[in-house]
Scaffold this active site. Structure first.
Site, PDB file in Angstrom:
ATOM      1  N   ASN A  41       0.852  -1.189   0.000  1.00 54.73           N
ATOM      2  CA  ASN A  41       0.000   0.000   0.000  1.00 54.73           C
ATOM      3  C   ASN A  41       0.888   1.240   0.000  1.00 54.73           C
ATOM      4  OD1 ASN A  41       0.523   0.855   2.846  1.00 54.73           O
ATOM      5  ND2 ASN A  41      -0.333  -1.170   3.228  1.00 54.73           N
ATOM      6  N   GLY A 100      -0.087   1.759  16.851  1.00 52.38           N
ATOM      7  CA  GLY A 100      -0.139   1.055  15.555  1.00 52.38           C
ATOM      8  C   GLY A 100      -0.429   2.039  14.438  1.00 52.38           C
ATOM      9  N   ASP A 145      -4.469  -9.947  13.369  1.00 51.53           N
ATOM     10  CA  ASP A 145      -4.613  -8.525  13.715  1.00 51.53           C
ATOM     11  C   ASP A 145      -3.637  -8.201  14.844  1.00 51.53           C
ATOM     12  OD1 ASP A 145      -5.641  -5.956  14.732  1.00 51.53           O
ATOM     13  OD2 ASP A 145      -7.163  -6.331  13.215  1.00 51.53           O
ATOM     14  N   ILE A 146      -2.613  -7.433  14.508  1.00 52.76           N
ATOM     15  CA  ILE A 146      -1.515  -7.178  15.461  1.00 52.76           C
ATOM     16  C   ILE A 146      -2.000  -6.343  16.644  1.00 52.76           C
ATOM     17  CG2 ILE A 146       0.746  -6.081  15.706  1.00 52.76           C
ATOM     18  CD1 ILE A 146       1.157  -6.749  12.683  1.00 52.76           C
ATOM     19  N   ALA A 200       1.103   1.617  11.496  1.00 55.00           N
ATOM     20  CA  ALA A 200       1.395   0.899  10.246  1.00 55.00           C
ATOM     21  C   ALA A 200       0.116   0.574   9.494  1.00 55.00           C
ATOM     22  CB  ALA A 200       2.140  -0.390  10.563  1.00 55.00           C
ATOM     23  N   LYS A 232       9.199 -17.034 -10.299  1.00 55.27           N
ATOM     24  CA  LYS A 232       8.482 -15.877 -10.857  1.00 55.27           C
ATOM     25  C   LYS A 232       7.333 -16.357 -11.736  1.00 55.27           C
ATOM     26  CE  LYS A 232       9.347 -11.773 -13.640  1.00 55.27           C
ATOM     27  NZ  LYS A 232       9.414 -11.908 -15.078  1.00 55.27           N
ATOM     28  N   LYS A 267     -11.300  -3.616  18.126  1.00 54.91           N
ATOM     29  CA  LYS A 267      -9.902  -4.003  18.331  1.00 54.91           C
ATOM     30  C   LYS A 267      -9.425  -3.727  19.751  1.00 54.91           C
ATOM     31  CE  LYS A 267      -8.638  -3.410  13.476  1.00 54.91           C
ATOM     32  NZ  LYS A 267      -7.496  -3.759  12.632  1.00 54.91           N
TER      33      LYS A 267
END
Ligand code: PMT
Length: 404
Positions: free
Chosen positions: A212, A274, A307-308, A276, A290, A342
């Site tokens: 992303n 968090g 999910d960190i 990130a 490849k 969360k």
């Protein structure tokens, strides 16, 4: 140091033998211009890059190289020099001197001084990216940090050897700025802070990945600000070209799974942030070779990533948890639901899209917590980092038992 700036400090600058040694001349100049008293100690190898005479001219003081120099020792001997120093800064710090310091060796004047001094020791590592990434160097780095040595950098970028990557010495001006910054105990002194930053990369095959647009700017700004305020900061960063903020321990990762392992490995955590942009999915079976182009369409089988932040919020003892919500619609509603789901204490919601949120120097945030909210108008991410941490400290003060 407490209560005063580093100006008028007695700083011992150690120079070890790397190509970046010439930049230490600028560092010494800057420190002297700021009113510091500087003495330079060079390793034998450093003298192959820059002569002692150059440092003598810039510092206005004799430069020491050898330990067993009867004439020099009759002036300020090495123990007196170790006592004289109010801080020791080694710039550049090569892989070799890091290894010798980690091993506790005293085989030349500079390493001996580091053992003999009670002053804080700071290193500005500088080496080829492979040498920096080598497990031996990383182990030495971790060992030194554990013992209280502060790291200034390294930066990532173009290197003298022609390669590009992490290991470049922080610019001397930035080192001087970090040393000269106010050193009063900050309002986050003693706190262990962990920040995740940048996006993760999920491999498709050996050369392609899902990613992303996160640059890491927001997370790096938070890490820098927490460190400036006195916290011990670990920055767990996905791929980013940004320089490591002064005093921050940086752990580089690539995938969400690696980020999770890095977060789990940290035992003591008062505050987790968090920032990130962690990939929600990974490719179930990345191809070993490849992928070949063909006329047919290609489908990727994706699996959800762990999910960190939700796992951190389940920890015992539980740190205070700050997360972000990147939304393209119904910002407040989605962010509030995400905070609940969360288990975050505070969520920083941002509208993302073309030119907004991701990879921009500034942003607009809406902070939400159980008992309040705060809208932060468009500002540089460094400014937003200050406001986020101010809000965190305010919540902690108002609700001291909100978390550990
Ligand atoms: O890096 P910059 O270019 O400066 O851009 C900043 C930013 C836009 C990346 C930042 O402001 C931001 O919004 N970061 C979070 C982006 C994101 O992934 O948001 P989310 O709504 O998908 O995730 C919510 C929270 O869960 C985030 O704190 C995220 O770190 C966390 N998360 C998400 C997925 C996952 N598997 N594990 C997580 O911990």
């Amino acid at each position: 140091m407490s209560g005063s700036s580093a100006n008028n400090q007695r700083i011992l600058v150690g120079v070890s033998g790397g190509i970046a040694a010439y930049k230490a001349v600028v560092l010494v100049r800057r420190l002297i211009d700021a009113g510091c008293e500087v003495r330079v100690v060079m390793t034998e190898a450093a003298t192959r890059f820059v002569t002692p005479l150059t440092f003598q001219a810039v510092s206005g003081q004799p430069v020491r190289v050898t330990l067993l120099d009867a004439e020099a020792e009759s002036g300020m001997d090495h123990i007196a020099l170790a006592r004289w120093a109010q801080r020791v800064v080694i710039a550049p710090a090569t892989a070799d001197i890091m290894a010798r310091l980690a091993a506790g060796m005293a085989d030349d004047l500079l390493t001996t001084l580091c053992l003999a001094t009670e002053a804080p020791v700071q290193l500005a590592p500088a080496m080829n990216r492979q040498m920096w990434a080598h497990p031996a160097t990383q182990a030495n780095y971790a060992r030194l940090v554990e013992r209280g040595v502060t790291m200034l950098g390294p930066d990532a970028g173009f290197q003298a050897c022609g390669e590009t990557g992490a290991g470049r010495m922080m610019e001397p001006e930035a080192i001087a700025e970090a040393l000269l910054a106010e050193d009063a105990p900050g309002d986050m002194a003693g706190l262990d802070v962990v920040v995740t930053a940048s996006g993760t990369r999920e491999p498709i095959d050996p050369v392609r990945f899902l990613a992303n647009r996160s640059s890491g700017r927001m997370g790096f700004a938070l890490a820098a600000e927490a460190s400036r305020r006195g916290a011990r900061v670990t920055l767990i960063a996905g791929p980013s070209s940004l320089a490591t903020p002064a005093g921050v321990r940086r752990v580089d990762v690539e995938t969400a799974a690696q980020m999770q392992v890095a977060v789990e490995s940290i035992e003591s955590m008062d505050l987790f942030i968090g920032a990130a942009a962690v990939a929600d999915y990974r490719v179930a079976r990345p191809a070993e070779q490849k992928l070949k182009k063909s006329g047919a369409s290609l489908s990727l089988d994706l699996l959800p990533n762990p999910d960190i932040i939700a796992a951190v919020a389940q920890r015992e003892p539980r740190p205070f948890v700050i997360g972000f919500a990147a939304e393209t619609e119904r910002l407040a509603e989605h962010a509030a639901a995400k905070r609940q789901a969360k288990g975050m204490d505070l969520i920083c919601a941002n509208e993302v899209g073309a030119g907004r949120g991701f990879d921009t120097p500034d942003n607009t945030l809406l902070l939400l917590w159980q008992d309040g909210e705060r809208a932060l108008p468009r500002a540089a991410k460094e400014r937003l980092a200050t406001q986020i941490l101010d809000t965190y400290l305010q919540i902690k003060q108002d609700f001291p038992h909100a978390s550990r």
